[in-house]
Motif scaffolding. Structure first.
Motif, PDB file in Angstrom:
ATOM      1  N   ALA A 114       0.923  -1.163  -0.105  1.00 19.88           N
ATOM      2  CA  ALA A 114      -0.052   0.023  -0.099  1.00 19.88           C
ATOM      3  C   ALA A 114       0.789   1.413  -0.063  1.00 19.88           C
ATOM      4  N   LYS A 115       2.203   1.098   0.348  1.00 19.42           N
ATOM      5  CA  LYS A 115       3.004   2.271   0.567  1.00 19.42           C
ATOM      6  C   LYS A 115       3.461   2.745  -0.862  1.00 19.42           C
ATOM      7  N   HIS A 116       3.503   1.758  -1.733  1.00 19.45           N
ATOM      8  CA  HIS A 116       4.014   1.788  -3.374  1.00 19.45           C
ATOM      9  C   HIS A 116       2.733   2.538  -3.925  1.00 19.45           C
ATOM     10  N   THR A 117       1.511   2.010  -3.895  1.00 21.03           N
ATOM     11  CA  THR A 117       0.319   2.510  -4.543  1.00 21.03           C
ATOM     12  C   THR A 117      -0.384   3.720  -3.874  1.00 21.03           C
ATOM     13  N   GLY A 118      -0.011   4.033  -2.576  1.00 27.96           N
ATOM     14  CA  GLY A 118      -0.796   4.951  -2.029  1.00 27.96           C
ATOM     15  C   GLY A 118      -2.120   5.023  -1.890  1.00 27.96           C
ATOM     16  N   TRP A 119      -2.594   3.745  -1.941  1.00 26.31           N
ATOM     17  CA  TRP A 119      -4.088   3.483  -1.836  1.00 26.31           C
ATOM     18  C   TRP A 119      -4.411   3.539  -0.287  1.00 26.31           C
ATOM     19  N   LYS A 120      -5.268   4.593  -0.021  1.00 30.52           N
ATOM     20  CA  LYS A 120      -5.863   4.668   1.514  1.00 30.52           C
ATOM     21  C   LYS A 120      -7.136   5.078   1.527  1.00 30.52           C
ATOM     22  N   PRO A 121      -8.160   4.242   1.256  1.00 32.29           N
ATOM     23  CA  PRO A 121      -9.373   4.354   1.071  1.00 32.29           C
ATOM     24  C   PRO A 121     -10.301   4.828   2.162  1.00 32.29           C
ATOM     25  N   TYR A 122      -9.638   4.792   3.594  1.00 38.08           N
ATOM     26  CA  TYR A 122     -10.404   5.195   4.881  1.00 38.08           C
ATOM     27  C   TYR A 122      -9.988   6.562   5.041  1.00 38.08           C
ATOM     28  N   MET A 123     -10.673   7.365   5.350  1.00 36.85           N
ATOM     29  CA  MET A 123     -10.613   8.902   5.750  1.00 36.85           C
ATOM     30  C   MET A 123     -11.591   9.348   6.962  1.00 36.85           C
ATOM     31  N   CYS A 124     -10.744   9.881   7.779  1.00 36.88           N
ATOM     32  CA  CYS A 124     -11.365  10.420   9.178  1.00 36.88           C
ATOM     33  C   CYS A 124     -12.002  11.750   8.722  1.00 36.88           C
ATOM     34  N   GLY A 125     -13.458  11.617   9.035  1.00 33.81           N
ATOM     35  CA  GLY A 125     -14.059  12.938   8.525  1.00 33.81           C
ATOM     36  C   GLY A 125     -13.813  14.164   9.716  1.00 33.81           C
ATOM     37  N   GLU A 126     -13.229  13.796  10.691  1.00 30.96           N
ATOM     38  CA  GLU A 126     -12.909  14.904  11.714  1.00 30.96           C
ATOM     39  C   GLU A 126     -11.417  15.485  11.415  1.00 30.96           C
ATOM     40  N   CYS A 127     -10.502  14.924  10.875  1.00 30.13           N
ATOM     41  CA  CYS A 127      -9.139  15.632  11.098  1.00 30.13           C
ATOM     42  C   CYS A 127      -8.547  15.166   9.609  1.00 30.13           C
ATOM     43  N   GLY A 128      -9.163  14.285   8.629  1.00 32.95           N
ATOM     44  CA  GLY A 128      -8.604  13.999   7.331  1.00 32.95           C
ATOM     45  C   GLY A 128      -7.586  12.879   7.453  1.00 32.95           C
ATOM     46  N   TYR A 129      -7.276  12.209   8.482  1.00 35.87           N
ATOM     47  CA  TYR A 129      -6.216  11.424   8.575  1.00 35.87           C
ATOM     48  C   TYR A 129      -6.649  10.002   7.627  1.00 35.87           C
TER      49      TYR A 129
END
Length: 204
Positions: free
Chosen positions: A142-157
């Motif tokens: 995932a570090k190579h693809t940058g694929w991060k589908p989950y995002m926190c609505g509070e802070c953008g994490y």
């Protein structure tokens, strides 16, 4: 009725396999031909069975419906959750002769033994990284693809793991589900409670 009679009229002409239904024989024959008609549109993964593609697609959606009620673990398949739950019980018949670690399955013990042998059989095809477990390699990729589908609505994490997001959200909600049974301490993460309990045991 063949489920009751045990009749299997559909025979494979290349091995001893026989099936009660033609569709079962057709699925089996793909093992001989190498035909994999079902393809993932996200990553190109191919498989012989439609149900296997459905399971694979959940790795992209992050949908892991089977959750452990004792920790943050969640799984795509019930069989994976059942295997995990044994870690919370005494059903760990396979023991490591090096350190006494016990595992619920033979495969679990094999994976554990790599911590002693240093074997890292899962190789990244984009860098020199290797891992003893496929799950760790998947996390690394995932570090190579940058694929991060989950995002926190509070802070953008953002993260590529649903369980990481669940843990992160506790920084906003203040939830601390892991309670010490010897004092008032509670923790957001299970590993923090383990560290705390070691203090009670005099191990720290």
């Amino acid at each position: 009725m063949r489920t009751h009679t045990g009749e299997k009229p559909f025979k494979c002409d290349q091995c001893d396999y026989a099936a009660a239904q033609k569709c079962q024989l057709d699925a089996h024959l793909t093992k001989h031909t190498g035909d994999k008609p079902y393809m993932c549109g996200e990553c190109g993964f191919r498989t012989t069975a439609k149900r296997d593609l459905s399971r694979h697609m959940s790795t992209h959606t992050g949908y892991r419906p089977y959750t452990c009620d004792q920790c943050d673990y969640s799984a795509i398949r019930k069989s994976s959750l059942d295997r995990h739950l044994k870690k919370h019980t005494d059903e760990n018949p396979y023991m490591c002769w090096e350190c006494g670690h016990r595992a619920a399955t033979r495969m679990g013990l094999t994976t554990h033994m790599r911590t002693h042998t240093g074997e890292k059989c899962y190789k990244c095809d984009q860098c020199d990284y290797s891992a003893p477990k496929k799950s760790r390699l998947d996390r690394h990729l995932a570090k190579h693809t940058g694929w991060k589908p989950y995002m926190c609505g509070e802070c953008g994490y953002r993260t590529n793991r649903k369980d990481d997001m669940s843990i992160h959200m506790r920084t906003h909600t203040g939830e601390r589900p892991y309670k010490c049974d010897q004092c008032d301490y509670s923790a957001a993460r299970k590993c923090h409670l383990k560290t705390h309990l070691a203090k009670h045991a005099g191990q720290l």
